[in-house]
Write a protein that holds these residues in place. Structure first.
Motif, PDB file in Angstrom:
ATOM      1  N   PRO A  43       0.834  -1.205   0.000  1.00 29.29           N
ATOM      2  CA  PRO A  43       0.000   0.000   0.000  1.00 29.29           C
ATOM      3  C   PRO A  43       0.871   1.259   0.000  1.00 29.29           C
ATOM      4  N   ASP A  44       0.281   2.394  -0.319  1.00 28.18           N
ATOM      5  CA  ASP A  44       1.026   3.654  -0.347  1.00 28.18           C
ATOM      6  C   ASP A  44       1.493   4.075   1.042  1.00 28.18           C
ATOM      7  N   GLU A  45       0.752   3.697   2.066  1.00 23.81           N
ATOM      8  CA  GLU A  45       1.121   4.013   3.446  1.00 23.81           C
ATOM      9  C   GLU A  45       0.991   2.764   4.292  1.00 23.81           C
ATOM     10  N   LEU A  46       1.964   2.588   5.195  1.00 24.51           N
ATOM     11  CA  LEU A  46       1.963   1.426   6.078  1.00 24.51           C
ATOM     12  C   LEU A  46       2.095   1.875   7.523  1.00 24.51           C
ATOM     13  N   ALA A  49       3.563  -1.403  12.470  1.00 20.94           N
ATOM     14  CA  ALA A  49       3.492  -2.866  12.556  1.00 20.94           C
ATOM     15  C   ALA A  49       3.688  -3.504  11.178  1.00 20.94           C
ATOM     16  N   GLU A  50       3.113  -2.889  10.156  1.00 22.66           N
ATOM     17  CA  GLU A  50       3.262  -3.417   8.798  1.00 22.66           C
ATOM     18  C   GLU A  50       4.700  -3.278   8.317  1.00 22.66           C
ATOM     19  N   VAL A  51       5.335  -2.145   8.624  1.00 19.03           N
ATOM     20  CA  VAL A  51       6.738  -1.951   8.232  1.00 19.03           C
ATOM     21  C   VAL A  51       7.623  -2.948   8.970  1.00 19.03           C
ATOM     22  N   ALA A  52       7.336  -3.175  10.241  1.00 16.71           N
ATOM     23  CA  ALA A  52       8.090  -4.165  11.008  1.00 16.71           C
ATOM     24  C   ALA A  52       7.956  -5.543  10.366  1.00 16.71           C
ATOM     25  N   SER A  53       6.768  -5.883   9.936  1.00 14.64           N
ATOM     26  CA  SER A  53       6.529  -7.175   9.298  1.00 14.64           C
ATOM     27  C   SER A  53       7.267  -7.290   7.966  1.00 14.64           C
ATOM     28  N   GLY A  69      16.767  10.527  13.544  1.00 20.86           N
ATOM     29  CA  GLY A  69      16.757  11.272  12.293  1.00 20.86           C
ATOM     30  C   GLY A  69      17.137  10.497  11.049  1.00 20.86           C
ATOM     31  N   LEU A  70      17.151   9.177  11.124  1.00 22.34           N
ATOM     32  CA  LEU A  70      17.496   8.395   9.930  1.00 22.34           C
ATOM     33  C   LEU A  70      16.338   8.298   8.956  1.00 22.34           C
ATOM     34  N   VAL A  71      15.125   8.463   9.451  1.00 19.77           N
ATOM     35  CA  VAL A  71      13.941   8.374   8.603  1.00 19.77           C
ATOM     36  C   VAL A  71      12.896   9.349   9.138  1.00 19.77           C
ATOM     37  N   GLU A  72      12.186   9.977   8.206  1.00 20.22           N
ATOM     38  CA  GLU A  72      11.090  10.871   8.582  1.00 20.22           C
ATOM     39  C   GLU A  72       9.782  10.142   8.304  1.00 20.22           C
ATOM     40  N   VAL A  73       8.913  10.149   9.313  1.00 21.26           N
ATOM     41  CA  VAL A  73       7.664   9.415   9.206  1.00 21.26           C
ATOM     42  C   VAL A  73       6.503  10.369   9.476  1.00 21.26           C
ATOM     43  N   TYR A  83       4.120   5.211   7.278  1.00 22.40           N
ATOM     44  CA  TYR A  83       5.314   5.129   6.451  1.00 22.40           C
ATOM     45  C   TYR A  83       4.896   5.133   4.989  1.00 22.40           C
ATOM     46  N   ASP A  84       5.353   6.154   4.238  1.00 21.49           N
ATOM     47  CA  ASP A  84       5.113   6.137   2.802  1.00 21.49           C
ATOM     48  C   ASP A  84       6.232   5.328   2.142  1.00 21.49           C
ATOM     49  N   ARG A  85       6.172   5.189   0.830  1.00 23.17           N
ATOM     50  CA  ARG A  85       7.163   4.370   0.122  1.00 23.17           C
ATOM     51  C   ARG A  85       8.582   4.933   0.284  1.00 23.17           C
ATOM     52  N   GLU A  86       8.694   6.263   0.333  1.00 22.18           N
ATOM     53  CA  GLU A  86      10.017   6.873   0.506  1.00 22.18           C
ATOM     54  C   GLU A  86      10.596   6.540   1.884  1.00 22.18           C
TER      55      GLU A  86
END
Length: 162
Positions: A43-46, A49-53, A69-73, A83-86
């Protein structure tokens, strides 16, 4: 082996940056591109929990990456992480660097350089070249360790064929 000092030496990076000339990029190997791609059916956004999976990381690690600061959410109306695809691609990138034993301080420095813009490309190149050299050393060490292990297996009457 602690490589943080080697990879983060400002004088070394500056010297390499001064000699930097932008190379003409060869086409990327399709197999490498496949490693960097995200599945098209995501999906476009997760949620976290989905990103962890998807990544195999824990929610704790994902929150840590965000905190340093390694990722912006993004957040939804209820404050939940989206979480978007980027952002997911950044998590995958950071994960691959960590799997290759890049210290978190070096990853953080590299991401800071990325966030500063294209003028930091020479310094980013230097960081990656030094990291590649460390990976190549580790591969050589692991190849020697594998050869020794296989020798001992055959010594005890085993076979080394998978």
């Amino acid at each position: 082996m602690n490589t943080a000092g080697v990879l983060s030496s400002p004088a070394r990076r500056q010297a390499l940056a001064e000699r930097y000339e932008a190379p003409e990029l060869p086409p990327l190997d399709p197999e490498l591109l496949h490693l960097l791609d995200l599945p098209a059916d995501l999906p476009d956004e997760l949620s976290i929990a989905e990103v962890a999976s998807v990544t195999g990381l824990t929610a704790h690690t994902l929150r840590y990456y965000e905190r340093i600061g390694l990722v912006e959410v993004a957040r939804d109306a209820n404050g939940y992480r989206l979480y978007d695809r980027e952002a997911l691609a950044r998590v995958v990138f950071v994960t691959r660097l960590r799997l290759s034993d890049m210290p978190i301080t070096t990853v953080s420095h590299y991401i800071d350089l990325v966030n500063q813009g294209p003028q930091t490309e020479p310094e980013r190149l230097a960081v990656m070249q030094e990291h590649r050299a460390m990976i190549q050393r580790r591969i050589s060490e692991m190849t020697a360790a594998l050869a020794l292990t296989e020798y001992k297996i055959t010594t005890y009457g085993g076979t080394c064929a998978p």
